[in-house]
Design a protein around this motif. Structure first.
Motif, short mmCIF file in Angstrom:
data_model
loop_
_atom_site.label_atom_id
_atom_site.label_comp_id
_atom_site.label_asym_id
_atom_site.label_seq_id
_atom_site.Cartn_x
_atom_site.Cartn_y
_atom_site.Cartn_z
N MET A 8 6.60 -12.12 -1.17
CA MET A 8 6.03 -11.34 -2.52
C MET A 8 5.42 -12.61 -3.29
O MET A 8 5.82 -13.55 -3.57
N LEU A 9 4.01 -12.29 -3.40
CA LEU A 9 3.17 -13.68 -4.45
C LEU A 9 3.74 -13.20 -5.50
O LEU A 9 3.53 -12.43 -6.73
N ASP A 60 1.94 -9.03 2.75
CA ASP A 60 2.23 -8.67 1.41
C ASP A 60 2.08 -6.87 1.31
O ASP A 60 2.83 -6.60 1.03
N ARG A 61 0.95 -7.17 1.34
CA ARG A 61 0.31 -5.71 2.09
C ARG A 61 1.09 -4.67 2.06
O ARG A 61 1.70 -3.67 2.39
N LEU A 68 -0.80 -12.35 2.84
CA LEU A 68 -1.73 -11.50 2.68
C LEU A 68 -1.02 -10.46 3.03
O LEU A 68 -1.02 -9.13 2.67
N HIS A 124 4.15 -3.98 0.69
CA HIS A 124 3.99 -2.90 -0.52
C HIS A 124 3.11 -1.58 -0.45
O HIS A 124 3.93 -0.66 -0.77
#
Lengths: 782, 358
Positions: A1-2, A347-348, A344, A351
């Motif tokens: 999670m950013l 994370d993508r 990234l 989500h």
């Protein structure tokens, strides 16, 4: 999670911009506390000095709990109770513009402030100090101007120059190129302080003991060239400022020996350290030259020193900001290809998975691994390899970007969301969200495979690469890591099934993988526990039915699973490299055994011994030495040894393999091409390969009596062998008519169940020592 | 009318004469404090009603209110927020639980500065709820109600004080799309560059928008309405509406909420399912925040733009999701939602804020 925390240093320019807009100290403090609380998502922010709250936000008016706050700061209590928010974690940064001043934030919730966030708070405190310093200087100068109209001109001039600081701040905020900002700082410092020379030196990244002149004023090109790189220890005031981490002032006449970067005599100079994330990384200096003002005595006032500090701090801000931004870009993107990084990508993916239940759609991960990319790297060089990776990335992007409705049809929503990433090395991944089922993912995989098949232009040459793709759809546990691992497993399966293709993950793959892991562990133990044994299959001359040799065949006596055939463990042994010790063991054992038999055969012609060699073995430069030593140690005659290789050697670096084979030939051992006709046979290569024997694969033998085509092929191979002067051996002969057919075709030798199945050394020994020889006139032993 | 009303909250469609509306209500409940504002359409337990008026009466023992209004908030947003907060706080009843409800004019710029003025006075001690009044589509006027007075460009506040707790639920139902973008230049809600490139074209290119959107401001407005951006926060993504053409010519984006420079933003998308789920979620969160105290009613502040995603049928279903709990419900469609229970930031876009009373 950013989280926003990942970008802490990025928030400073905006903070500076807000502060720069304020006209007086009270407003600047108010904006500072509001912005600090907002940026750190805190309920409370306070600027205080002992006994006085200068500004605060988050407490009801007049309700700042000064005593509790002091207790927290003194370490007497850990959390600050904030009415309405409850117990709050506290972070503190020193604020030097007030005596023992502090900038404090307090935040509810379980998570404490991260190191990044505390760093941001410190940066904000420093920015507030700078702003208040500027405002106070302006205010002081305004007061002075009121007192003395003579100073109006100076004030206006200084104000213009102080505005230059605002320009610099804006340049930092705007993310102007770093060099442009640094030049603006040296120009500003020269104008403001009026000294002849200004230099900004930064540590050489390649050698921290050296300083590089990155921006300067007042030096001609030749002077710059002379001093562009100097040892820190010999840099004078700039070096001292860095070593002491403090501002250094050199005033005459005490340092009469001091010299400027130009070598000219120094009248006076000062230097202030530059920091990046708290560490000293450089120094900003100004110097006054004897040549410039021969009669003047340059004295640096406290105000002058403060101004240099301010400029140096702005260098620090600009450098930190530039490096942070670069680091952040690198964290999210692969620097070579510009594709998303693993971080990234995950994370993508997470989500996308989080929305799966709601949208009732599927998420697919495609794991893309280039086949034999190492060959490109090894043969064309790493730069070429990098070019190819960039090209692959471009094609992956194109595969996702081109809105080919046919390819993406079946996605659940109007748009199929895809993102490609480079996971590292030659591994790429694609996430596709919004799918109705696996069909669009398969189509994307097919597009990727198709697009990568076209040649790449590298340094004007065409280069080819293929990829294996594993596809995995979201699983019930909605775990990105699991899904990526599943796609990896599917890719691995695709490679096993022949490369240049895709496979879709199924739970059975994982089971197979786990079984494989078990087998691999057992295999490692098998080497040390001597669980291997050799079986021998006799080889006959077809014309005479005379036994002329044996082929040594490896078997694994697994302690629980019994006897395991080579096809089950040899590929694994090759992949893991365990084949190397296993092959050497087999060669040594077989030679020792055959050597003993030949001695016992007395006057009978010596038996040949065929031993299989893996491709991995052929890649060893010391293989000829090993074979030579084995022959020597076991006393087996070189000319009786047949080393069997497979056609797959042609897939590898042929020049190296050919050299190796020739070296083996020089030992006088013979070489056989095993399983001929099933793989990558190339007549052109066959002519160049120094083989003596062709072994006709069992598949041709099986059908030789029923399928005219197979019969024709078998005959053609025999004929080919004759044309090239090679001995032919038929494998897998199971019936008399097969033997007859092959004999009639002119095939020299044969082996198979018709003659004898592979036997243990004890079982085969009577046949080998039978002075009458073994003839098919007698019933074969099965 | 309930037996012991202490506060009437009214939301009225803007085409009604607000003075007549409040006069009519005041006649039925003389002397009862009245606050409210215009709403493009109003939320009732039966669903959204165009051209309607909805009134919620709150009262009974252990409940008290203090109301205030600040006029002419434009240009003095901070002061207006501080005035309302000071007046409400100074007259707040001494009861265990408090909540400050605010209604502002959606046309007033820099709504977050109004909240900064409020927060400067009450701090974290009082949570905030409310929304910005919305006009009839295409008109440029809203109204705010305080007692029998009707204002534009005002800030109306009411401090709710109670022996029972208040609960706030806040959900949006939007989710991230694609890669994050770095806000490389932004100030006061105007985003000039993303990833060092012009913000507007970067945003449209990332979405693969048709060429028309780059040229036609009206088309852009419709397109951007359902394609907000998300700002990364500790508690999740905060949604920011960028449905404005104030800086279309310059190639910049404008948000009614703050978009911090140096921060990461994501393009966001929503669909009927996710936006509807958020409605039920917000209502349930609000009730859950009561910590077991029995709820008596819900007040909803729902962003106008969410209707753009949901459509007429979806808007009805959204209200049904909120009423599933079986509580009286009233609400409005806002041009910006106010909800602060944690941190300092309390201004939201494209979000649904629900207040549960106990």
């Amino acid at each position: 999670m950013l989280t926003s925390g990942a970008l802490s240093n990025q928030r400073l320019p905006e903070f500076l911009a807000f502060l720069a807009a304020e006209k007086d100290e009270a407003c600047a403090v108010r904006v500072a506390v509001e912005r600090a609380a907002s940026a750190l998502e805190a309920e409370v922010a306070v600027v205080r000095e002992p006994g006085r709250v200068i500004g605060s936000v988050g407490f009801a008016v007049g309700k700042v709990p000064a005593v509790e706050l002091a207790e927290v700061l003194a370490g007497q209590r850990r959390m600050l109770d904030v009415p309405g928010a409850g117990p709050c974690h506290v972070a503190v940064a020193p604020l030097d513009c007030y005596p023992e001043g502090q900038l404090i934030v307090a935040r509810s919730g379980a998570d404490e402030f991260t190191v990044d966030e505390v760093g941001l708070l410190r940066g904000m405190a420093r920015a507030l100090e700078l702003t208040l310093g500027t405002l106070r200087t302006l205010a002081a100068e305004r007061r002075q101007a009121i007192e003395n109209t003579r100073l109006v001109a100076t004030l206006q001039q200084r104000q213009r120059l102080l505005e230059q600081i605002s320009d610099i701040q804006r340049a930092i905020t705007r993310r102007a190129p770093l060099q442009q900002i640094l030049d603006a700082i040296t120009i500003g410092a020269q104008k403001l302080l009026g000294d002849e020379v200004v230099g900004l030196r930064m540590r050489d990244p390649d050698d921290p003991n050296m300083l590089l002149l990155v921006s300067s004023r007042g030096l001609d090109p030749e002077q710059r060239r002379q001093v562009w790189r100097v040892p820190l220890a010999e840099a004078g005031p700039p070096g001292q400022a860095m070593q002491r981490d403090d501002l250094v002032v050199v005033q005459p006449p005490a340092q009469s020996g001091a010299a400027t970067p130009t070598g000219a005599p120094l009248v006076a100079g000062m230097a202030a350290p530059v920091h990046e994330n708290g560490a000293v990384v450089g120094s900003l200096e100004v110097a006054s030259l004897a040549t410039g003002r021969p009669d003047a005595v340059r004295v640096y006032t406290d105000a002058d020193q403060e101004i240099l500090r301010v400029f140096a701090e702005h260098v620090s801000l600009a450098v930190t900001d530039a490096n942070t931004q670069e680091a952040m870009r690198q964290a999210f993107h692969d620097p070579l290809t510009g594709l998303a990084s693993r971080r990234l990508f995950m994370d993508r993916l997470e989500h996308a998975l989080a929305g799966v239940d709601r949208s009732r759609t599927r998420v697919a991960v495609l794991f893309v691994d280039l086949d034999r990319f190492k060959i490109v790297n090894d043969s064309l060089g790493h730069a070429a390899g990098d070019s190819m990776l960039v090209g692959v990335a471009d094609r992956l992007r194109a595969c996702l970007r081109d809105g080919d409705p046919q390819a993406l049809a079946g996605s659940h929503s109007d748009e199929l969301h895809g993102m490609a990433a480079r996971l590292g090395g030659d591994e790429f991944a694609v996430v596709l969200a919004g799918l109705a089922d696996e069909a669009p993912a398969v189509r994307v995989a097919e597009r990727i495979l198709e697009s990568l098949r076209a040649p790449f232009q590298i340094d004007g040459k065409e280069a080819f690469v293929e990829a294996s793709v594993g596809i995995a759809l979201d699983t019930i546990e909605r775990c990105g890591q699991t899904q990526l691992r599943n796609a990896d497993l599917a890719m691995y399966q695709a490679k096993r099934n022949g490369e240049g293709r895709y496979e879709i993950f199924e739970p059975a793959l994982r089971m197979a993988f786990l079984r494989r892991l078990d087998l691999e562990a057992d295999l490692r133990h098998a080497v040390s526990r001597a669980e291997f044994l050799l079986h021998f299959q006799p080889i006959f001359e077809l014309e005479s039915d005379r036994l002329v040799g044996v082929e040594a065949l490896l078997r694994w006596q697994h302690p629980h699973r019994g006897l395991i055939a080579p096809r089950e463990f040899i590929p694994l042994a090759e992949e893991t490299g365990l084949i190397l010790p296993i092959d050497i063991w087999a060669l040594t054992q077989a030679c020792a055994q055959a050597s003993a038999w030949n001695r016992q055969r007395g006057q009978l012609p010596p038996l040949t011994l065929s031993v299989n060699l893996s491709v991995r073995q052929l890649q060893r430069a010391d293989l000829p030495d090993i074979v030579a030593r084995t022959l020597l140690d076991t006393g087996f005659a070189a000319e009786q040894l047949v080393l069997e290789i497979t056609e797959s050697v042609l897939l590898h670096r042929t020049d190296v393999i050919l050299d190796r084979l020739r070296e083996l030939k020089r030992l006088r051992v013979r070489l056989a091409m095993d399983d001929f006709g099933t793989g990558y046979s190339s007549l052109a290569y066959l002519r160049h390969l120094p083989v003596d024997i062709l072994k006709i694969d069992k598949s041709f033998v099986d059908e030789i009596t029923s399928e005219p085509e197979a019969s024709g092929l078998a005959r053609a191979i025999v004929q080919l062998g004759r044309t090239l002067g090679l001995v032919t051996v038929a494998e897998g002969i199971e019936a008399l008519d097969q033997r007859n057919e092959l004999r009639e075709a002119g095939c020299d030798l044969g082996q198979g169940f018709y003659f004898a199945k592979p036997l243990t050394a004890a079982e085969i020994e009577p046949l080998l020592l039978d002075h009458a020889g073994f003839s098919t006139a007698q019933p074969p032993t099965h | 009318m309930a037996p012991d009303p202490r506060l009437l909250v009214v939301f009225s469609s803007p085409e009604h004469d607000p003075a007549a509306v409040v006069a009519g209500i005041a006649k039925e409940a003389p002397g009862v404090p009245l606050v409210g504002c215009s709403s493009e359409s109003v939320i009732t337990p039966a669903g959204p009603v165009d051209h309607g008026v909805v009134v919620m009466a709150v009262g009974g023992p252990g409940f008290a209110v203090a109301t205030a209004v600040a006029h002419a908030s434009s240009g003095r947003q901070r002061e207006a927020g501080a005035e309302v907060a000071t007046a409400c706080l100074s007259r707040a009843a001494d009861l265990p639980y408090r909540m400050l409800m605010l209604m502002t004019d959606g046309f007033t710029a820099d709504q977050e500065v109004i909240l900064a003025g409020v927060y400067g006075v009450v701090g974290a001690s009082v949570p905030l709820i409310g929304g910005s009044a919305s006009p009839v589509e295409g008109k440029d006027r809203t109204f705010q109600i305080h007692g029998t007075d009707v204002f534009t460009d005002a800030v109306v506040g009411v401090m709710l004080a109670s022996e029972g707790p208040f609960g706030v639920g806040l959900q949006h139902g939007w989710r991230r799309v694609g890669e994050p973008l770095i806000v490389t230049q932004s100030l006061n809600g105007v985003v000039k560059t993303l990833n060092d490139r012009p913000a507007l074209s970067t945003y449209l290119n990332m979405l693969g928008a048709p060429a028309l959107m780059h040229r036609d401001p009206a088309a852009f407005l419709v397109y951007a309405r359902t394609r907000p951006i998300g700002v990364s926060r500790r508690d999740g993504d905060e949604v920011r509406d960028i449905c404005s053409t104030d800086y279309f010519e310059e190639g910049w984006l404008r948000s009614s909420g703050e978009i911090p420079e140096g921060g990461l933003i994501w393009l966001m998308e929503g669909d009927t399912g996710s936006v509807l789920d958020a409605a039920g979620g917000a209502a349930r969160d609000a009730v859950a925040a009561l910590g077991g105290h029995p709820p008596i009613g819900l007040l909803a502040f729902d962003c106008v733009s969410r209707r753009g995603v949901l459509g007429g049928e979806g808007t009805l279903r959204e209200v049904e999701r909120m009423t599933e709990i079986g509580l009286p419900l009233a609400g409005m469609y806002t041009w910006g939602e106010i909800a602060r229970t944690r941190g300092i930031n309390g201004y939201h876009n494209l979000t649904l804020a629900v207040l549960a009373l106990s």
